[in-house]
Design a protein around this motif. Structure first.
Motif, PDB file in Angstrom:
ATOM      1  N   GLU C  78       2.189  -7.169  -8.407  1.00  0.00           N
ATOM      2  CA  GLU C  78       0.974  -6.324  -7.244  1.00  0.00           C
ATOM      3  C   GLU C  78      -0.065  -5.392  -8.169  1.00  0.00           C
ATOM      4  O   GLU C  78       0.295  -5.296  -9.317  1.00  0.00           O
ATOM      5  N   MET C  93      -2.834   0.792  -4.019  1.00  0.00           N
ATOM      6  CA  MET C  93      -2.041   1.205  -3.276  1.00  0.00           C
ATOM      7  C   MET C  93      -2.129   3.007  -3.062  1.00  0.00           C
ATOM      8  O   MET C  93      -2.349   3.586  -3.505  1.00  0.00           O
ATOM      9  N   SER C  94      -1.433   3.111  -1.364  1.00  0.00           N
ATOM     10  CA  SER C  94      -1.857   4.107  -1.160  1.00  0.00           C
ATOM     11  C   SER C  94      -0.680   4.768  -2.093  1.00  0.00           C
ATOM     12  O   SER C  94       0.377   4.325  -2.426  1.00  0.00           O
ATOM     13  N   ARG C  96       1.867   6.738  -0.668  1.00  0.00           N
ATOM     14  CA  ARG C  96       3.278   6.220  -0.141  1.00  0.00           C
ATOM     15  C   ARG C  96       4.120   5.618  -1.188  1.00  0.00           C
ATOM     16  O   ARG C  96       5.130   4.764  -1.414  1.00  0.00           O
ATOM     17  N   GLN C  97       3.163   4.007  -1.249  1.00  0.00           N
ATOM     18  CA  GLN C  97       3.861   2.779  -1.647  1.00  0.00           C
ATOM     19  C   GLN C  97       3.328   2.617  -3.201  1.00  0.00           C
ATOM     20  O   GLN C  97       4.820   2.531  -3.629  1.00  0.00           O
ATOM     21  N   HIS C 100       7.435   4.402  -3.567  1.00  0.00           N
ATOM     22  CA  HIS C 100       7.982   3.220  -3.560  1.00  0.00           C
ATOM     23  C   HIS C 100       8.073   2.658  -4.977  1.00  0.00           C
ATOM     24  O   HIS C 100       9.307   2.075  -5.630  1.00  0.00           O
ATOM     25  N   ILE C 101       7.273   2.349  -5.580  1.00  0.00           N
ATOM     26  CA  ILE C 101       6.792   1.022  -6.389  1.00  0.00           C
ATOM     27  C   ILE C 101       7.911   2.480  -8.018  1.00  0.00           C
ATOM     28  O   ILE C 101       8.641   2.060  -8.863  1.00  0.00           O
ATOM     29  N   HIS C 134      15.066   4.860  -3.121  1.00  0.00           N
ATOM     30  CA  HIS C 134      15.098   3.209  -3.121  1.00  0.00           C
ATOM     31  C   HIS C 134      15.935   3.288  -2.683  1.00  0.00           C
ATOM     32  O   HIS C 134      15.294   2.067  -2.487  1.00  0.00           O
TER      33      HIS C 134
END
Lengths: 314, 323, 340, 296
Positions: C78, C93-94, C96-97, C100-101, C134
């Motif tokens: 990714e 990525m935003s 937000r994304q 998440h990572i 998560h």
């Protein structure tokens, strides 16, 4: 913790006695005869002398002081040298006004200043930050009585929204509260901004972000709780200034609070009333300081551990 | 305690039963507990140990920068713990210290030349200003500081250069003995090597005696003639460097040696992993202070504090196992 | 070379810190790939750009003043940072994304355990927070799992209710490690994880990390200045100097077939514990000022082998074998033998 | 190395002046420079007042025919309830405010600073005693203490400065003590002892010089708050008395007339705001300029 608080409460006793000593001494050294003021021009010298003895003014300083302290700890604030009535009566009548003003002022200040300081720090070097900073520097620099006068001019004279002076319903408290709060609002905002800037650079904020905490949570959950301690300190220190400020603000808005009572009594050389007012103020300041210190322990576990250690030893 | 002293030894410093206790809320912190050693002229004694073992306190107590609680420090035949303030100031010309952190041990308001000339000035060693500053230039050359740095402030310099200032300052009064308190721990590897070489050269040129305090065994291996290992305020093993590295006897020394990561992919050795962490030096019980982490601890170790005894020639160990 | 299964791919990454007074060139075009389950060592001294590289992977370079100028980063296929048509980087990525990572697919351990934990929350809360974020479980479940991961790093689960100031340095670093491992990340970045610790504690922590790496089968990016730790922990090594990777290879390449003068200098600076009589051969001079790097090779002013060419022309990557490359003009002629 | 050579080196690599370095940092802070400029203008005006006005005639004497005139070309800020030019009174008021403010802050600095030094360096019983006394004094808000003291004194400038100074001593004691404590434990103090420096050398050369930054900043801020207190005391009638012009008593005199004459309170209020603001801005600027942390 309880032990620590008790220790602090007990420590207030000698502090209060020392305050009484200082103020009583100053008043004792003040030239002028309170009884002559009280009885007016037509009083005979005999009457004056009689009254002086009745009030105990002829006794030496240390006796007067000791008597006062002994009475004070029995809850007796003495008799006014001007009105001849119980000091407690007038003092307790004035206290609510001053308390309402200082606490509502502080409340307004804290409610507004903390978010403002945080916002300025988060948006450092943006227009938001500049506006907040300018407002804050003006707030710490402007004399509160002048701010009061300006508010009267604007809200009472120009727009006739609020009563300009005296106490007549809750609307009368709005302007004095704003005036009271403005200075504290400004100083707490400044502190909150700079401590927030520092905490936002701390390693643990980076750790929090690295585990996926959002910017918002990193700021408001992780950083704020650490950054709020200096702000509370400043609020606590400024509480004294706030109480002192009530002297001028109560004059501006003609509010019969403790500040007004004290000024009037000083001018009339009414020692028991002045000392009574001072004791009240000093106790309030000490209590607020204690509350602030306990608040630290609530926020920061390290400080709590330290208090428990201190409370335990000796 | 037997200190097998031979007559031909030229002893510069002898420390006897040095103790330093600090008062803390719940008792006494035994930072240095009954440490003794001798140091010959021109030699280097390494003191090794982990944080909190009292190695820095030992160094400072010897110079009376911290007043020792008990014990004697005999420097050239004089017990300096009995000297008064001004006698002690006089003594400091012979005994100097280099600090660990070159960022905090220099006054931020002094330029390089001011910092180096200060010892000469306040002790009235060189009264003439010009002569004094000439000596400063000479010292700067000795420690490898470029002339152009004379009037810079410490915050404008990097760690390596700052440490050179610290060394020049210590050398200014021609001392006989220098306590080096972790002088390279705050520096990068390549700079660390530069400073170590410099200190070695200076020692050879000026015949200095060093007490080298460090947590890094590989550094001290390179530098010291004798090594003392400290643990929680006690000296637990002391031997000539080679002996200590070839035949470490105390279980802690063994673990410490095996814990050093070796920068080589060949001949890897097995690690001795210690369990748990260093205990507290506050009000220690009369037992071996290492017993709680020691893989070989017996009943005796928990009841009796081992003495530092000479197990083989010049090799002292404080362990019940090594008698 | 065959296509491998990479956990992390960094290509041509450059990061600068831009302030009013100067531009600090922290990272200047580095490539770094880590295969799944492998450990990659990144070695360099203070100011070499190691931490900046690590923060770029999480897209957490403090901005302002930090800016990722060029390069792309992808994690497990990714994209995190991509390159547009003009060659400029942008976050793929935003936020937000990205959140998440972070902590989920890639986690990081920082150098100083004393300051890495928030002093006003219990360690359990801080670990559970990552789990809650998560794994979308409730607070109670998260706390339970927090206790479990604490047990894994050798801390009794009951201590989850303690605050960071009640732990010693080594224990705090264990807490930080357990926090990083809480969500089984595919890549763990460890930024000088043991520098602040004592040797015997360092040995414990390194041992723990070795165990956990095996257990969770994660890729590990080990940032350190200590070649001893590298020798013990890593599969591949990159030597970083002034924002460039000057030499890269597997352990054998770097330790036994050292080619770059800087790498050799590092080895010579270390006191050799096996041969105490050998004299140290330090690298002369100082690290260049990262806001004012030399025109050619950054190492040129300190290099004993420097030629005229080194002063003017930055060296390019030269592959000496399938696994080993070096950035040095000494090997421009295509020879792979040591010139040192 | 020869003497000539040494002097060459000194000449070649001149010492950077510390002051110019601080000034360079200070200049970066636009707000602080603004504060400094404002303050200089106020001081200049206060100094040159006698060139334009006669103190007794223009600033104190009644001039009933010209009372309560709105701002005009003749009276830029208008006239007050006694017919005096407001601008003139503002300028003379600046003299009083600055004089009293600076004297009070300096007095507090000297007395409080000495006590703080003694407590901070020697510690022990002396320190304990000093701290207990400041505890008591700090529980009485400074302004109220000053009011009480003023009631015992005559309301002259001297006593006003004294009262406002005394009421600020405890703050300075705290500040100086804590900055000495923070410096006392620095390693360069140990380093100075290691090279054989005497206590006096250490206090004067190393500790005090390194404490100067926070103390100087507090001094600038203290002048601001003292000026604020001067005006508050004058406003409630316990400070400078009419007809001597002071910003506080000008506001108090105007109180009854403000309906329809709002210009009366604008002048003194703005003068106070600007003056105190400038001291605060200068204090902030100094804090940044003197902070060694920023220089790394």
């Amino acid at each position: 913790m309880v032990k620590y608080s008790l220790k602090r409460l007990v420590y207030m006793i000698p502090v209060t006695i020392a305050v009484v000593f200082i103020v009583y001494l100053i008043m004792y050294l003040t030239p002028g005869d309170p009884v002559a003021l009280m009885l007016g021009a037509e009083a005979t010298p005999e009457l004056i002398q009689e009254t002086r003895e009745a009030l105990g003014i002829t006794k030496p300083f240390l006796t007067q002081f000791t008597n006062y302290v002994v009475n004070l700890f029995q809850g007796d604030f003495g008799v006014s040298w001007y009105t001849g009535r119980e000091v407690a009566e007038r003092l307790f009548a004035s206290i609510p006004y001053t308390l309402i003003l200082t606490f509502s002022g502080m409340f307004v200040a804290l409610i507004c200043s903390i978010p403002m300081g945080v916002m300025a720090a988060v948006k450092q070097n943006t227009p938001v930050d500049y506006i907040v900073s300018v407002l804050a520097i003006c707030g710490v620099s402007a004399p509160s009585f002048w701010v009061g006068i300006m508010l009267i001019l604007l809200l009472a004279v120009e727009f006739q929204l609020l009563p300009s002076a005296g106490i007549d319903g809750w609307t009368s408290y709005i302007m004095p509260t704003l005036t009271m709060g403005f200075n504290m609002l400004a100083s707490v905002t400044r502190t909150q901004r700079s401590s927030m800037l520092e905490v936002l650079r701390a390693d643990y904020i980076r750790t929090a972000k690295a585990k996926g905490v959002s910017n918002f949570n990193a700021t408001y959950k992780h950083a704020l709780r650490n950054a709020i301690i200096p702000a509370i300190t400043v609020a606590g220190i400024n509480f004294g200034t706030l109480m002192a400020g009530s002297v001028a603000i109560e004059t501006v808005f003609a509010i019969p609070g403790v500040g007004r009572l004290m000024i009037d009594s000083i001018k009339l050389h009414d020692t028991p009333t002045v000392v009574g007012c001072m004791v009240f103020v000093a106790l309030m300041v000490s209590i607020i300081n204690l509350v602030v210190d306990l608040l630290y322990a609530f926020i920061d576990p390290r400080i709590k551990a330290q208090y428990i250690r201190e409370g335990g030893s000796k | 305690m037997s200190m097998n002293m031979e007559d031909n030894r030229d002893v510069l410093l002898e420390v006897k039963n040095l103790k330093k206790y600090f008062k803390v809320p719940n008792g006494y912190l035994h930072a240095v507990d009954d440490v003794s050693f001798t140091l010959e002229r021109g030699k280097t004694l390494g003191i090794v140990g982990e944080s909190g073992c009292g190695k820095s306190t030992t160094g400072r107590a010897i110079l009376r920068l911290i007043e020792p609680t008990a014990g004697e420090v005999i420097f050239e035949g004089r017990d300096i713990t009995t000297l008064n303030k001004s006698q002690m100031r006089d003594m400091r010309k012979d005994m100097q210290i280099i600090f660990q952190d070159p960022f905090s041990s220099l006054d931020p308001r002094q330029t390089v030349s001011q910092a180096i000339e200060e010892p000469l000035k306040i002790n009235g060693i060189i009264k003439d200003k010009n002569e004094r500053l000439e000596r400063v230039m000479e010292l700067m050359k000795t420690v490898g500081l470029a002339e152009r740095l004379v009037n810079t402030y410490p915050h404008e310099l990097d760690g390596g250069r700052r440490q050179r200032i610290g060394i020049a300052r210590a050398l200014a009064m021609n001392p006989k003995f220098i306590v080096c308190d972790e002088p390279v721990s705050a520096l990068d590897v390549s700079i660390q090597a530069q400073i170590l070489n410099l200190m070695k050269e200076i020692q050879e040129d000026l015949g200095l005696t060093y007490m080298f305090i460090t947590h890094d065994l590989s550094v001290i291996n390179h530098f010291a003639d004798d090594i003392g290992v400290m643990y929680l305020g006690r000296m637990i093993e002391k031997a000539p460097t080679e002996t200590l590295f070839e035949n470490p006897m105390h279980p802690y020394t063994n673990a410490l040696l095996s814990a050093i990561p070796v920068p080589s992919i060949h001949n890897r050795k097995e690690r001795i992993l210690l369990k748990g962490e260093v205990g507290s030096p506050v009000n220690p019980k009369p037992m071996c202070r290492f017993a709680t982490r020691c893989p070989y601890a017996t009943e005796q170790c928990f009841q009796e504090e081992p003495e530092l005894i000479e197990v083989e020639k010049d090799h002292f160990v404080a362990c019940h196992m090594c008698k | 070379m065959q296509e491998k299964d990479y956990m992390l791919k960094i290509e041509d990454l450059s990061v600068q810190y831009i302030t009013e007074d100067e531009i600090v060139y922290a990272v200047n075009g580095i490539n770094l790939n880590i295969e799944k389950g492998k450990t990659h060592g990144l070695v360099g001294e203070t100011g070499a750009g190691k931490t900046t590289t690590a923060l770029s992977i999480l897209n957490l370079v403090p901005d302002p003043p930090g800016k990722i100028i060029t390069g792309s980063i992808s994690l497990d296929g990714e994209d995190i940072i991509s390159v547009d048509d003009q060659g400029n980087s942008y976050p793929a990525m935003s936020e937000r994304q990205m959140e998440h990572i972070r902590g989920n697919k890639v986690a990081m351990i920082f150098q100083d355990p004393m300051t890495a934990l928030n002093p006003v929350f219990t360690v359990g809360d801080q670990i559970a927070e990552a789990i809650q974020l998560h794994e979308h479980v409730d607070k109670k479940k998260a706390m339970e799992k927090a206790r479990e991961v604490l047990e894994i790093v050798g801390i009794p689960g009951s201590r989850a209710d303690d605050y960071p100031h009640q732990f010693s340095g080594g224990m705090k670093q264990r807490v930080v490690i357990s926090m990083a491992l809480a969500c089984n990340p595919g890549l763990l970045i460890a930024d000088e994880p043991t520098t602040a610790l004592d040797v015997t504690i360092q040995a414990q922590v390194l041992d723990l990390m070795k165990d956990l790496r095996k257990k969770y089968d994660m890729a590990l990016l080990m940032i350190t200045h200590d070649l001893g730790i590298i020798a013990e922990m890593c599969d591949e090594v990159s030597i970083m100097y002034a924002g460039r990777i000057v030499e890269h290879g597997n352990l054998e390449d770097i330790f036994d077939h050292t080619r770059h003068p800087y790498t050799q200098g590092l080895f010579n600076s270390l006191p050799n514990i096996q041969d105490r009589k050998s004299k140290l051969k330090p690298i002369r001079g100082l690290m260049p000022d990262p806001s004012n790097l030399p025109l050619g090779c950054s190492f040129c002013p300190r290099c004993d082998y420097a030629t005229e060419k080194c002063k003017t022309e930055p060296p390019q990557k030269i592959w000496l074998s399938d696994t080993h490359y070096v950035e040095c003009h000494l090997y421009d002629d295509g020879s792979t033998e040591s010139k040192l | 190395m020869s003497k000539a050579n040494y002097q060459d080196v000194q000449k070649k690599y001149k010492k950077k002046s510390r002051l110019s370095e601080i000034w360079r940092q200070f200049r970066k802070n636009k707000a602080a420079v603004f504060g400094l400029v404002v303050l200089l203008i106020i001081i200049l005006a206060a100094c040159s007042a006698d060139l334009f006005w006669d103190y007794q005639k223009d600033a104190c004497d009644l001039n009933i025919p010209e009372r309560l005139q709105k701002p005009s070309a003749e009276h830029i800020l208008g006239t007050d309830e006694m017919g005096r030019d407001i601008l003139c009174r503002l300028v003379y008021g600046a003299r009083v405010s600055l004089r009293v403010g600076i004297c009070a802050a300096t007095f507090a600095l000297l007395v409080g600073g000495t006590l703080g030094c003694i407590g901070g360096y020697y510690g022990g019983k002396v320190d304990n005693l000093i701290m207990r006394v400041t505890d008591v004094l700090l529980s009485i808000p400074g302004l109220l203490l000053a009011i009480a003291i003023m009631s015992a004194f005559k309301t002259t400038e001297f006593f006003l400065a004294l009262a406002l100074g005394i009421s600020y001593i405890s703050k300075f004691t705290r500040i100086v003590r804590s900055s000495i404590l923070s410096v006392r434990d620095e390693e360069y103090i140990v380093a100075a002892r290691a090279i054989g420096a005497k206590d006096s050398t250490i206090i004067l050369r190393h500790i005090l010089l390194n404490c100067m930054a926070p103390i100087l900043v507090q001094y600038a801020l203290a002048i601001g708050t003292r000026i604020l207190s001067v005006s508050t005391l004058s406003y409630i009638g316990m400070g400078i008395q009419a007809p001597t012009p002071d910003w506080g008593n000008m506001l108090s005199g105007a109180r009854t007339y403000i309906r329809g004459n709002s210009y009366l309170v604008m002048g003194p209020g703005m003068a106070l705001l600007l003056t105190i603001c400038s001291f605060n801005l200068i204090g902030d600027g100094l804090r940044d300029a003197l902070d060694p942390k920023l220089k790394k």
